[in-house]
Design a protein around this motif. Structure first.
Motif, PDB file in Angstrom:
ATOM      1  N   TRP A   1     -46.115   2.347  98.430  1.00 48.19           N
ATOM      2  CA  TRP A   1     -45.835   2.853  97.083  1.00 48.19           C
ATOM      3  C   TRP A   1     -46.545   4.175  96.866  1.00 48.19           C
ATOM      4  O   TRP A   1     -47.563   4.453  97.479  1.00 48.19           O
ATOM      5  N   ARG A   2     -45.996   4.987  95.969  1.00 45.82           N
ATOM      6  CA  ARG A   2     -46.614   6.253  95.569  1.00 45.82           C
ATOM      7  C   ARG A   2     -46.544   6.370  94.056  1.00 45.82           C
ATOM      8  O   ARG A   2     -45.607   5.894  93.433  1.00 45.82           O
ATOM      9  N   ALA A   3     -47.541   7.021  93.475  1.00 42.16           N
ATOM     10  CA  ALA A   3     -47.519   7.291  92.034  1.00 42.16           C
ATOM     11  C   ALA A   3     -46.413   8.308  91.762  1.00 42.16           C
ATOM     12  O   ALA A   3     -46.214   9.237  92.536  1.00 42.16           O
ATOM     13  N   SER A   4     -45.678   8.117  90.675  1.00 42.69           N
ATOM     14  CA  SER A   4     -44.610   9.067  90.355  1.00 42.69           C
ATOM     15  C   SER A   4     -45.197  10.429  89.989  1.00 42.69           C
ATOM     16  O   SER A   4     -46.366  10.549  89.623  1.00 42.69           O
ATOM     17  N   ARG A   5     -44.368  11.443  90.080  1.00 39.10           N
ATOM     18  CA  ARG A   5     -44.805  12.784  89.686  1.00 39.10           C
ATOM     19  C   ARG A   5     -45.001  12.793  88.166  1.00 39.10           C
ATOM     20  O   ARG A   5     -44.164  12.299  87.426  1.00 39.10           O
ATOM     21  N   HIS A   6     -46.108  13.333  87.722  1.00 38.63           N
ATOM     22  CA  HIS A   6     -46.399  13.404  86.290  1.00 38.63           C
ATOM     23  C   HIS A   6     -47.245  14.631  86.007  1.00 38.63           C
ATOM     24  O   HIS A   6     -47.893  15.171  86.894  1.00 38.63           O
ATOM     25  N   ASP A   7     -47.178  15.096  84.756  1.00 38.98           N
ATOM     26  CA  ASP A   7     -47.921  16.299  84.392  1.00 38.98           C
ATOM     27  C   ASP A   7     -49.379  15.968  84.140  1.00 38.98           C
ATOM     28  O   ASP A   7     -49.728  14.850  83.783  1.00 38.98           O
ATOM     29  N   ALA A   8     -50.214  16.949  84.361  1.00 38.21           N
ATOM     30  CA  ALA A   8     -51.646  16.792  84.092  1.00 38.21           C
ATOM     31  C   ALA A   8     -51.861  16.864  82.580  1.00 38.21           C
ATOM     32  O   ALA A   8     -51.352  17.777  81.925  1.00 38.21           O
ATOM     33  N   PRO A   9     -52.576  15.913  81.990  1.00 36.17           N
ATOM     34  CA  PRO A   9     -52.683  15.862  80.529  1.00 36.17           C
ATOM     35  C   PRO A   9     -53.457  17.007  79.900  1.00 36.17           C
ATOM     36  O   PRO A   9     -53.168  17.392  78.774  1.00 36.17           O
TER      37      PRO A   9
END
Length: 75
Positions: A23-31
């Protein structure tokens, strides 16, 4: 999709399958990072990082419903 906590930004993000039992963490923006001048998001460095299967939250409770006690039959 299963959820996991990003180890860098501590946000809850989707976990994406990657190969067999990986599994991999989905792409997400840095807060805390502002968007670039072009309006593009800046991805968190935890995006697409490998996730241990033990760190996955495979079942999310429905809004307004409590967790069923272990061993409770739903039918």
């Amino acid at each position: 999709m299963p959820r996991t906590t990003c180890e860098f930004c501590r946000r809850t993000v989707a976990a994406l399958p990657h190969g067999v039992a990986q599994w991999r963490a989905s792409r997400h923006d840095a807060p805390d990072v502002p968007r670039e001048s072009t309006g593009a998001l800046v991805s968190c460095i935890g995006s697409l990082r490998p996730v241990e299967p033990a760190a996955l939250d495979l079942q999310l409770p429905l809004p307004g419903q409590e967790q069923q006690a272990a061993g409770t039959t739903l039918f």
